[in-house]
Design a protein around this motif. Structure first.
Motif, PDB file in Angstrom:
ATOM      1  N   ALA A 347       0.961  -1.470  -0.214  1.00 33.61           N
ATOM      2  CA  ALA A 347      -0.021  -0.102  -0.111  1.00 33.61           C
ATOM      3  C   ALA A 347       0.913   1.115   0.253  1.00 33.61           C
ATOM      4  CB  ALA A 347      -0.952   0.090   1.172  1.00 33.61           C
ATOM      5  N   VAL A 348       0.126   2.340  -0.040  1.00 35.58           N
ATOM      6  CA  VAL A 348       0.943   3.479   0.277  1.00 35.58           C
ATOM      7  C   VAL A 348       0.526   4.318   0.947  1.00 35.58           C
ATOM      8  CG1 VAL A 348       0.870   5.905  -0.736  1.00 35.58           C
ATOM      9  CG2 VAL A 348       1.220   4.535  -2.340  1.00 35.58           C
ATOM     10  N   SER A 349       1.629   4.847   2.288  1.00 35.23           N
ATOM     11  CA  SER A 349       1.307   5.237   3.453  1.00 35.23           C
ATOM     12  C   SER A 349       1.118   6.848   3.323  1.00 35.23           C
ATOM     13  CB  SER A 349       2.490   5.124   4.583  1.00 35.23           C
ATOM     14  OG  SER A 349       4.161   5.196   4.084  1.00 35.23           O
ATOM     15  N   PHE A 350       0.949   7.290   4.317  1.00 34.72           N
ATOM     16  CA  PHE A 350       0.169   8.906   4.155  1.00 34.72           C
ATOM     17  C   PHE A 350       0.661   9.235   5.489  1.00 34.72           C
ATOM     18  CE2 PHE A 350      -2.025   7.819   0.795  1.00 34.72           C
ATOM     19  CZ  PHE A 350      -1.919   8.517  -0.358  1.00 34.72           C
ATOM     20  N   PRO A 351       0.725  10.608   5.260  1.00 32.71           N
ATOM     21  CA  PRO A 351       0.604  11.122   6.700  1.00 32.71           C
ATOM     22  C   PRO A 351      -1.186  11.692   7.757  1.00 32.71           C
ATOM     23  CG  PRO A 351       1.857  13.094   5.214  1.00 32.71           C
ATOM     24  CD  PRO A 351       1.228  11.895   4.901  1.00 32.71           C
ATOM     25  N   ASP A 352      -0.710  10.738   9.106  1.00 30.32           N
ATOM     26  CA  ASP A 352      -2.022  11.359  10.170  1.00 30.32           C
ATOM     27  C   ASP A 352      -2.618  12.439   9.756  1.00 30.32           C
ATOM     28  OD1 ASP A 352      -0.966  12.307  11.703  1.00 30.32           O
ATOM     29  OD2 ASP A 352      -0.801  10.148  13.231  1.00 30.32           O
ATOM     30  N   GLN A 353      -3.577  12.663  10.091  1.00 29.02           N
ATOM     31  CA  GLN A 353      -5.019  13.945  10.739  1.00 29.02           C
ATOM     32  C   GLN A 353      -3.769  15.223  11.199  1.00 29.02           C
ATOM     33  OE1 GLN A 353      -7.726  11.924  12.897  1.00 29.02           O
ATOM     34  NE2 GLN A 353      -8.198  13.963  12.768  1.00 29.02           N
ATOM     35  N   GLU A 354      -3.082  14.398  12.104  1.00 25.64           N
ATOM     36  CA  GLU A 354      -1.887  15.407  13.121  1.00 25.64           C
ATOM     37  C   GLU A 354      -0.560  15.718  11.782  1.00 25.64           C
ATOM     38  OE1 GLU A 354      -3.265  16.802  15.546  1.00 25.64           O
ATOM     39  OE2 GLU A 354      -4.986  15.437  15.474  1.00 25.64           O
ATOM     40  N   GLY A 355      -0.806  15.173  10.615  1.00 23.15           N
ATOM     41  CA  GLY A 355       0.671  15.434   9.892  1.00 23.15           C
ATOM     42  C   GLY A 355       2.107  14.433  10.425  1.00 23.15           C
ATOM     43  N   GLN A 356       1.838  13.918  10.742  1.00 23.30           N
ATOM     44  CA  GLN A 356       2.753  12.243  11.689  1.00 23.30           C
ATOM     45  C   GLN A 356       2.744  10.984  10.460  1.00 23.30           C
ATOM     46  OE1 GLN A 356       3.980  12.883  14.261  1.00 23.30           O
ATOM     47  NE2 GLN A 356       3.261  15.465  14.156  1.00 23.30           N
ATOM     48  N   GLY A 357       3.824  10.802  10.519  1.00 20.53           N
ATOM     49  CA  GLY A 357       4.046  10.036   9.427  1.00 20.53           C
ATOM     50  C   GLY A 357       4.908  10.802   8.091  1.00 20.53           C
ATOM     51  N   SER A 358       5.066  10.285   7.421  1.00 21.23           N
ATOM     52  CA  SER A 358       5.396  10.397   5.188  1.00 21.23           C
ATOM     53  C   SER A 358       4.776   9.248   4.790  1.00 21.23           C
ATOM     54  CB  SER A 358       6.335   9.732   5.745  1.00 21.23           C
ATOM     55  OG  SER A 358       7.351   8.922   6.558  1.00 21.23           O
ATOM     56  N   TYR A 359       5.045   9.679   3.636  1.00 20.01           N
ATOM     57  CA  TYR A 359       4.959   8.929   2.505  1.00 20.01           C
ATOM     58  C   TYR A 359       5.612   7.689   2.502  1.00 20.01           C
ATOM     59  CZ  TYR A 359       2.362  13.012   0.578  1.00 20.01           C
ATOM     60  OH  TYR A 359       1.496  13.964   0.967  1.00 20.01           O
ATOM     61  N   GLY A 360       5.416   6.624   1.831  1.00 19.49           N
ATOM     62  CA  GLY A 360       5.380   5.190   1.798  1.00 19.49           C
ATOM     63  C   GLY A 360       5.271   4.848   0.758  1.00 19.49           C
ATOM     64  N   ILE A 361       6.041   3.218   0.747  1.00 18.11           N
ATOM     65  CA  ILE A 361       5.772   2.045   0.163  1.00 18.11           C
ATOM     66  C   ILE A 361       5.685   0.854   1.590  1.00 18.11           C
ATOM     67  CG2 ILE A 361       5.710   0.332  -1.293  1.00 18.11           C
ATOM     68  CD1 ILE A 361       5.107   2.806  -3.096  1.00 18.11           C
ATOM     69  N   VAL A 362       4.062   0.866   1.304  1.00 21.41           N
ATOM     70  CA  VAL A 362       4.136  -0.327   3.051  1.00 21.41           C
ATOM     71  C   VAL A 362       4.293  -1.721   2.574  1.00 21.41           C
ATOM     72  CG1 VAL A 362       2.954  -0.567   5.238  1.00 21.41           C
ATOM     73  CG2 VAL A 362       3.263   1.649   4.401  1.00 21.41           C
ATOM     74  N   LYS A 363       5.203  -2.905   3.155  1.00 20.98           N
ATOM     75  CA  LYS A 363       4.708  -3.490   3.096  1.00 20.98           C
ATOM     76  C   LYS A 363       3.981  -4.840   4.247  1.00 20.98           C
ATOM     77  CE  LYS A 363       6.996  -8.387   1.666  1.00 20.98           C
ATOM     78  NZ  LYS A 363       7.934  -9.139   1.626  1.00 20.98           N
ATOM     79  N   TYR A 364       2.998  -5.416   4.030  1.00 15.72           N
ATOM     80  CA  TYR A 364       2.436  -6.611   4.965  1.00 15.72           C
ATOM     81  C   TYR A 364       3.180  -7.865   5.202  1.00 15.72           C
ATOM     82  CZ  TYR A 364      -0.108  -2.106   6.614  1.00 15.72           C
ATOM     83  OH  TYR A 364      -0.954  -0.832   7.224  1.00 15.72           O
ATOM     84  N   ASP A 365       3.921  -8.505   5.905  1.00 21.15           N
ATOM     85  CA  ASP A 365       3.383  -9.712   5.385  1.00 21.15           C
ATOM     86  C   ASP A 365       2.466 -10.533   6.941  1.00 21.15           C
ATOM     87  OD1 ASP A 365       4.081 -12.253   6.678  1.00 21.15           O
ATOM     88  OD2 ASP A 365       6.066 -12.050   6.315  1.00 21.15           O
TER      89      ASP A 365
END
Length: 454
Positions: A347-365
């Protein structure tokens, strides 16, 4: 403070022209087996046009041609539909299904390249991304077509649906591997709830009706809104021409899921469905961004969390849980596992509603619960990660992820080729322009194309 619509600035600022560039610069080593085209769609209104909703922006497809370790070309083209020249969707005779933005997705089936928007007919493109015209499966497509059809990896069939806020609310179609529609029928019990995506398993079709439904008072041009009176449900229907008579609808908690990651039957015969889902506040935050309303926040998808539903067809019970608190959207997987139990999804990750976190590509096992993130970097937005199996793959994650990154600081874009097993970067292709932040796309290997590109 800017008053510009958020979907027309930053990562989403539209391209103003069409261009073709050849022999692109490559860093690293492109796997020679990546021979084909990555084609991705985007909402990209023409200069001077300000749509009332992000989804109303005209479609522009971006293509990158890889062959034998080289990046042969990049080209971008508007999808030339009547809507691109201002033709209205609603006419005195009802909706014009050819007046499409054609800006949501692009797929290949039976040798045809189709740009999709869920309110309209598909638009066929040439391998070089020029527009051929509206396509109706030889007259057998009698409704709009979802932008998220599913290709069964075992049969090659294309499963899709058409939805409408007025009856019939839901029509289901199957086209065989040659592109011929073999059966279609109305699905009983469906409502005017927004149906953007669905899922298939080896034996069932899974429809999702969330708490967002038709609202004629919504004037953004996309007549849907959150409505607490609209029950959220999952519909499970056996596959095959007689499936409609056996569909069952299962109530679930309020929410809205735009994109299904996958669905399958587990060893106990239960249906397992996963996908990013928003609650009321999350939907409103995204909607405000999509229409450019005051208080829109900084990003869509800030409260979009991966959710799992397990449906026991014997007892009628549905267990549901949020399985991660990371803000994500645009789930993908190795599509050889579409409809079957899978271990990995992306999936694509996004900052949360507080602006925390960043854009990225996520892999789930999904077996170990491990979450791995490839951070895109400062002011860099990756697109949906398209999975391509490696030649001779022996593991589910033995392959590559292709994602196009919008880099605001450099005013540039790159195609990243990531190792799907560990998310390490294998190669970077430098593109001749910054590519507009977009929606969905497909990898089309040469074996599935006619190779007539220039």
């Amino acid at each position: 403070m800017t008053t510009a619509k958020p979907y027309l600035i930053g990562h989403y600022a539209p391209a103003v022209d069409e261009l073709t560039a050849t022999e692109l610069t490559v860093e690293g080593s492109l796997p020679r087996e990546l021979t084909g085209r990555l084609i991705r769609n985007s909402h990209n209104p023409k200069p001077g046009v300000t749509p009332t909703h992000w989804f109303k922006g005209s479609g522009m497809v971006h293509g990158i041609r890889l062959r034998d370790g080289r990046a042969e070309w990049y080209r971008n083209r508007w999808v030339h539909t009547p809507a691109l020249d201002g033709a209205p969707y609603m006419t005195d005779h009802g909706p014009d299904l050819t007046a499409s933005t054609a800006g949501t997705h692009v797929i290949e089936h039976a040798g045809r390249l189709l740009a999709l928007c869920e309110a309209n007919l598909p638009f066929e493109l040439t391998p070089d991304l020029d527009t051929v015209g509206a396509y109706d499966f030889d007259g057998k497509l009698r409704s709009a077509m979802t932008a998220h059809p599913k290709t069964d990896p075992a049969t090659g069939e294309l499963h899709f649906f058409g939805s409408s806020p007025i009856p019939p609310h839901l029509i289901y179609y199957v086209a065989d591997a040659t592109g011929q529609i073999t059966h279609s029928f109305e699905v009983p019990g469906a409502t005017a709830s927004l149906k953007h995506d669905f899922a298939i398993t080896r034996h069932h079709v899974v429809f999702i009706e969330g708490t967002v439904t038709f609202d004629p008072a919504e004037h953004s041009g996309i007549p849907y809104s959150w409505n607490d009176a609209q029950p959220a449900r999952i519909g499970v229907m056996p596959r095959g021409p007689q499936g409609a008579s056996k569909i069952r609808w299962f109530p679930i908690e309020p929410g809205n899921m735009l994109h299904a990651a996958n669905a399958y039957e587990d060893t106990q015969g239960r249906i397992v469905l996963e996908g990013p889902t928003v609650d009321r506040e999350g939907f409103q935050l995204s909607w405000n961004w999509w229409v450019g309303a005051p208080g829109r926040g900084t990003e869509p998808n800030t409260r979009s969390h991966n959710r799992r539903w397990t449906i026991d067809l014997t007892t009628g019970r549905v267990d549901e849980q949020t399985i991660d608190d990371l803000a994500t959207e645009f789930p993908t997987l190795n599509e050889d596992y579409l409809g079957a139990e899978h271990r990995y999804q992306y999936a694509v990750s996004f900052p949360d509603q507080e602006g925390q976190g960043s854009y990225g590509i996520v892999k789930y096992d999904r077996t170990t619960g491990e979450r791995l993130i490839h951070d895109a970097g400062d002011a860099r937005l990756p697109s949906e990660a398209v999975y391509v199996p490696a030649a001779g793959a022996t593991r589910e994650d033995d392959g590559y992820l292709l994602t196009v990154v919008s880099d605001l600081k450099q005013n540039a874009s790159q195609l990243l080729v990531l190792d799907a097993s560990d998310l390490n970067r294998i190669a970077t292709v430098h593109l001749p322009r910054r590519v507009t932040g977009g929606i969905h796309g497909s990898w089309i290997p040469d074996a599935d194309a006619d190779g007539s590109d220039s």
